[in-house]
Design an enzyme around this catalytic site. Structure first.
Site: not given
Ligand code: DGL
Length: 256
Positions: A70, A147, A181, A7-8, A179
């Protein structure tokens, strides 16, 4: 059997968590490209280059199967990776779309993701070929909000309402969280969208998708790698995996 996941950054740990829960005896190696996150506002060309570098590292770890956790990388680099690699490669888009097609009754589906994912129309194309009307919205503040550990409360609810109010008026019955997140915001997104909307979490669907490719066991090892020890890294690992897990740092080749 060893599964590689990249993932990023840390968000893909939501996918890793679903995978380790589904296949506890398999070995996993996870790479989070925290030095270059976010991918969600990069060009297609850059996302493809970064994705190839992540995959190359994981191939060197001897993986038997690759999961691109991702959504942005899945949107832009999945076809290239499938073409180049000699092992099975899975992204997070198709499993989410499959689930949405199973759950929608009125064929009106919402998709939310990073700007890059939404601009790629990757989800839209897959859904439209199945006769579904698609309503998309990029939600760029969701990633930094997660985050920062802001998952509930007035700020989070306000940001969710800001992005989702238009989509809420579109009479959709299914919303894809496109996404990594966003599963962490699922409770407040569900709350805002109301009971008539089924919220699809690609992380869980992806874990189920690889089931038929799981052969043999492993020793349940879990190796985490990140390309940068960013300030919130330890906090986020613990937030998502619900326990602290050790990791190693590495530098990817950067052929600028
Ligand atoms: N992992 C990205 C995704 O799922 C979100 C974070 C980023 O923009 O890199 O699209």
């Amino acid at each position: 059997m060893k599964i590689g996941v990249f993932d990023s950054g840390v968000g893909g740990l939501t996918v890793l968590k679903a995978l380790t829960k589904a296949y506890p005896h398999v070995d996993f190696v996870y790479l989070g490209d925290t030095a270059r996150v976010p991918y969600g506002d990069k060009s297609a060309q850059t996302v493809i280059r970064y994705s190839l570098e992540c995959a190359e590292f994981l191939m060197g770890e001897g993986i038997d199967l690759l999961v691109v956790a991702c959504n942005t990388a899945s949107s832009y680099a999945l076809d290239v990776l499938k073409e180049i690699l000699t092992i099975p490669v899975f992204g997070v888009l198709e499993p989410g779309v499959k689930r949405a097609l199973q759950t929608t009754k009125n064929k009106r589906v919402g998709v939310i993701g990073t700007r890059a994912t939404i601009n790629s129309n990757s989800y839209k194309k897959l859904l439209e070929t199945n006769g579904v009307e698609v309503f998309q919205k990029a939600c760029p503040l969701f990633v930094p909000m997660v985050e920062e550990g802001i998952l509930d409360g007035d700020i989070a609810k306000g940001v969710v309402a800001h992005y989702l109010k238009d989509i809420k008026d579109k009479n959709i019955d299914t919303l894809i969280l496109g996404c990594t997140h966003y599963p962490l915001l699922k409770p407040i997104i569900e709350d805002f969208m109301g009971e008539g909307v089924n919220v699809v979490d690609s992380a869980e669907c992806t874990a189920m998708e690889v089931a038929s490719y799981i052969v043999g066991g492993g020793t349940s090892t879990l190796n985490l790698y990140f390309t940068d020890r960013s300030p919130g890294l330890d906090f986020l690992i613990e937030l998502i995996l619900e326990k602290p897990v050790d990791y190693q740092l590495l530098t990817l080749p950067c052929k600028v």
